[in-house]
Write an enzyme that holds these catalytic residues in place. Sequence first.
Site, PDB file in Angstrom:
ATOM      1  N   GLU A   1      97.728  18.269  55.094  1.00  0.00           N
ATOM      2  CA  GLU A   1      99.174  18.532  55.207  1.00  0.00           C
ATOM      3  C   GLU A   1      99.415  20.012  55.502  1.00  0.00           C
ATOM      4  O   GLU A   1     100.248  20.674  54.885  1.00  0.00           O
ATOM      5  CB  GLU A   1      99.932  18.096  53.949  1.00  0.00           C
ATOM      6  CG  GLU A   1     101.432  17.910  54.162  1.00  0.00           C
ATOM      7  CD  GLU A   1     102.142  17.528  52.862  1.00  0.00           C
ATOM      8  OE1 GLU A   1     102.173  16.328  52.543  1.00  0.00           O
ATOM      9  OE2 GLU A   1     102.665  18.431  52.182  1.00  0.00           O
TER      10      GLU A   1
ATOM     11  N   ARG B   1     112.463  24.267  42.120  1.00  0.00           N
ATOM     12  CA  ARG B   1     112.766  25.494  41.365  1.00  0.00           C
ATOM     13  C   ARG B   1     114.030  26.187  41.861  1.00  0.00           C
ATOM     14  O   ARG B   1     114.795  26.732  41.078  1.00  0.00           O
ATOM     15  CB  ARG B   1     111.600  26.479  41.491  1.00  0.00           C
ATOM     16  CG  ARG B   1     110.528  26.240  40.481  1.00  0.00           C
ATOM     17  CD  ARG B   1     109.417  27.285  40.610  1.00  0.00           C
ATOM     18  NE  ARG B   1     108.646  27.340  39.387  1.00  0.00           N
ATOM     19  CZ  ARG B   1     107.854  26.365  38.969  1.00  0.00           C
ATOM     20  NH1 ARG B   1     107.743  25.259  39.677  1.00  0.00           N
ATOM     21  NH2 ARG B   1     107.175  26.485  37.836  1.00  0.00           N
TER      22      ARG B   1
HETATM   23  C1  UD1 Z   1     105.008  21.342  40.964  1.00  0.00           C
HETATM   24  C2  UD1 Z   1     104.787  22.113  42.274  1.00  0.00           C
HETATM   25  C3  UD1 Z   1     105.679  21.590  43.381  1.00  0.00           C
HETATM   26  C4  UD1 Z   1     105.549  20.091  43.524  1.00  0.00           C
HETATM   27  C5  UD1 Z   1     105.804  19.437  42.179  1.00  0.00           C
HETATM   28  C6  UD1 Z   1     105.601  17.946  42.259  1.00  0.00           C
HETATM   29  C7  UD1 Z   1     104.208  24.480  42.135  1.00  0.00           C
HETATM   30  C8  UD1 Z   1     104.697  25.868  42.025  1.00  0.00           C
HETATM   31  N1  UD1 Z   1     105.117  23.524  42.067  1.00  0.00           N
HETATM   32  O1  UD1 Z   1     106.306  21.665  40.507  1.00  0.00           O
HETATM   33  O2  UD1 Z   1     105.327  22.215  44.605  1.00  0.00           O
HETATM   34  O3  UD1 Z   1     106.486  19.662  44.470  1.00  0.00           O
HETATM   35  O4  UD1 Z   1     104.895  19.959  41.204  1.00  0.00           O
HETATM   36  O5  UD1 Z   1     106.224  17.293  41.201  1.00  0.00           O
HETATM   37  O6  UD1 Z   1     103.026  24.263  42.271  1.00  0.00           O
HETATM   38  N2  UD1 Z   1     105.413  18.923  33.032  1.00  0.00           N
HETATM   39  C9  UD1 Z   1     104.969  18.104  32.023  1.00  0.00           C
HETATM   40  N3  UD1 Z   1     104.142  17.069  32.350  1.00  0.00           N
HETATM   41  C10 UD1 Z   1     103.760  16.800  33.626  1.00  0.00           C
HETATM   42  C11 UD1 Z   1     104.236  17.628  34.640  1.00  0.00           C
HETATM   43  C12 UD1 Z   1     105.049  18.706  34.335  1.00  0.00           C
HETATM   44  O7  UD1 Z   1     105.302  18.285  30.857  1.00  0.00           O
HETATM   45  O8  UD1 Z   1     103.029  15.832  33.835  1.00  0.00           O
HETATM   46  C13 UD1 Z   1     106.288  20.066  32.690  1.00  0.00           C
HETATM   47  C14 UD1 Z   1     105.510  21.171  31.948  1.00  0.00           C
HETATM   48  O9  UD1 Z   1     106.357  21.787  31.014  1.00  0.00           O
HETATM   49  C15 UD1 Z   1     105.196  22.151  33.073  1.00  0.00           C
HETATM   50  C16 UD1 Z   1     106.468  22.046  33.897  1.00  0.00           C
HETATM   51  O10 UD1 Z   1     106.815  20.665  33.875  1.00  0.00           O
HETATM   52  O11 UD1 Z   1     104.935  23.451  32.620  1.00  0.00           O
HETATM   53  C17 UD1 Z   1     106.367  22.562  35.323  1.00  0.00           C
HETATM   54  O12 UD1 Z   1     105.269  21.998  36.010  1.00  0.00           O
HETATM   55  P1  UD1 Z   1     104.730  22.761  37.336  1.00  0.00           P
HETATM   56  O13 UD1 Z   1     103.605  21.996  37.915  1.00  0.00           O
HETATM   57  O14 UD1 Z   1     104.498  24.200  37.053  1.00  0.00           O
HETATM   58  O15 UD1 Z   1     105.974  22.743  38.310  1.00  0.00           O
HETATM   59  P2  UD1 Z   1     106.728  21.526  38.989  1.00  0.00           P
HETATM   60  O16 UD1 Z   1     108.167  21.884  38.954  1.00  0.00           O
HETATM   61  O17 UD1 Z   1     106.276  20.244  38.408  1.00  0.00           O
END
Ligand code: UD1
Length: 392
Positions: free
Chosen positions: A127, A233
Amino acid sequence: MVALTRFEPMRTVALIVGTRPECIKMAPLYFELMQSKTIRPVLVVTAQHRQMLDQTLAVFGLRPDVDLNLMQPGQGLADLTARVLTSVHSWISMARPDAVLVQGDTTTVLGSALAAFYANVPVGHVEAGLRTDDMRSPFPEEMNRRLTAPLVRWNFCPTEQARENLLSEAIDDKSCTVTGNTVVDALLWTRARLQGLGQDAEVIARLGVPPEFAQRYLANPKARWLLVTGHRRESFGLGFEQICRALQQLTERHPDLGVLYPVHLNPLVQEPVHRLLGKNPRIALIAPARYEDFVWLMDRATVILTDSGGVQEEAPSLGKPVLVLRNTTERVEAVAAGTCTLVGTDPARICQETTRLLDDPAEYLRRSKLQNPYGDGTAARKIRAVLEQDLG
Ligand code: UD1
Ligand code: UDP
C-alpha cells in the site's frame, strides 16, 4: 553417476503488523507466501493495538511467530515510535530475515522500516504511494508514509495513481509495482466465507446490539440505518463532538433511522461518543466488531459514515455509498468512482449529505455502483511473484 541435489535455503520474509487494518491487509499476503516454495513468511506483531489486533488475528486464524506486545493505554506518538524502533531493531538484528514487509502508514510502519534500514535489511511497502499532500491530514499518517518511501526497496502500489505519486517524489520507478490493494483479497475471502456459513442470527448475537435495536434494524431488510466508524487524530476534540451532534440530529430529522456505531477503543474516541450518544435508543454503540461481522454490517447498512481508510477501499466492492468524515482523502479513486464523498466534520454538511442519500433514490443508486478501483483480489499473488523473483 549420482546427481547432487543442491538445496536452496528458504528466504525468510518478516511481515510486521501492528494494528487491526494492517492485520486485515497482511493476512492474504501471509497465506500467499505460505504457498511459496522459496519464501518462508514470519509473522511479527508489534501489537501497537492489543485487543483489536488479537480479535483480527483470530478471525484469520493467524498465530504470530513473534509478539513484541508494545501497546500501552493512551500511548503517545513519540514513545510508541521509540518502542517500535528499538524493539523491532533488536528482533531484526537477532533474527536477520532476508526481507521485511510493512503495510500502510502507521507508527509500526515507520518504526519498522527505519529499524530494517538501520539493520541493512531490505523493506517492502504494501500500500505504498498514498498521498493527500497535506502533512497534517491524516496526522501523522501522511508524514509516516512520506518518511517511509525512501527507506523502501519494493513499493507495492495499490493503483497507478499511487505509483505516480511516488515517481513525483523521485522514487525509482523500478522499485514500484502496481498490484491492487490486498484489502480486496481479504474482503472477497471473508465475504465468500460468510455466504457459505449463512449465519445471520449468530452474527447479530455476536455484535452485542441491544435486542430491540437488532429486531428493528438488523433483522429487517427494509429498515434504514447508518453504519459509523471514526478514529482519526485530527478529529479529536471538536471534530468528534461535531460528528456526534450530526448523528443525533439525523435521528431527530428521520424518525425511522437507526445508527450502529462500533466504537474504536481509543479513550479519546470512547469518551465523547459515549457521553454524547449513549442515551439515544436509536443509536447502538458497540465494541469493535470482528472483521467478518463488520463486513456483514457493511453489506447491509444503508449508508456508511467513516473516516477509515480501509472502509473507503472496501465499499466500492460492496456497492455501498460512503460519506467520509474527513477534509482530505488519499483514496481519490473511490471518490472518482462515486462511492465515497468527502463531507468533513461539520454537522450541517453531514446531515445534508446523509439526507440527500436517504431521500433521493436516483442519487443513492448512482453512488452504489459495484466497481472497485483497488483491485480484483489478486494483489497478494502479484506481490509474491515480485518477491520470489527478486529474492529467488
Ligand atoms: C492507529 C494508527 C492509524 C490507524 C489506526 C487503525 C498511528 C499513529 N495510528 O491509530 O494510522 O488508522 O490505528 O485503527 O499509527 N487501544 C486499545 N486497544 C486496542 C487498540 C487501541 O485500548 O486494541 C487504545 C489504547 O489506549 C491506545 C490508543 O487506543 O493507546 C491509541 O492506539 P494507537 O494505535 O496509538 O492509535 P490509533 O488511533 O488506534
Ligand atoms: N473494521 C472491523 N471492525 C470494526 C470497524 C472496522 O473489522 O468494528 C475493519 C474495516 O472493515 C477495515 C478496517 O477495519 O478493513 C479499518 O480499520 P480502521 O478504520 O481502524 O483503520 P484505517 O483503515 O483507517 O487505517
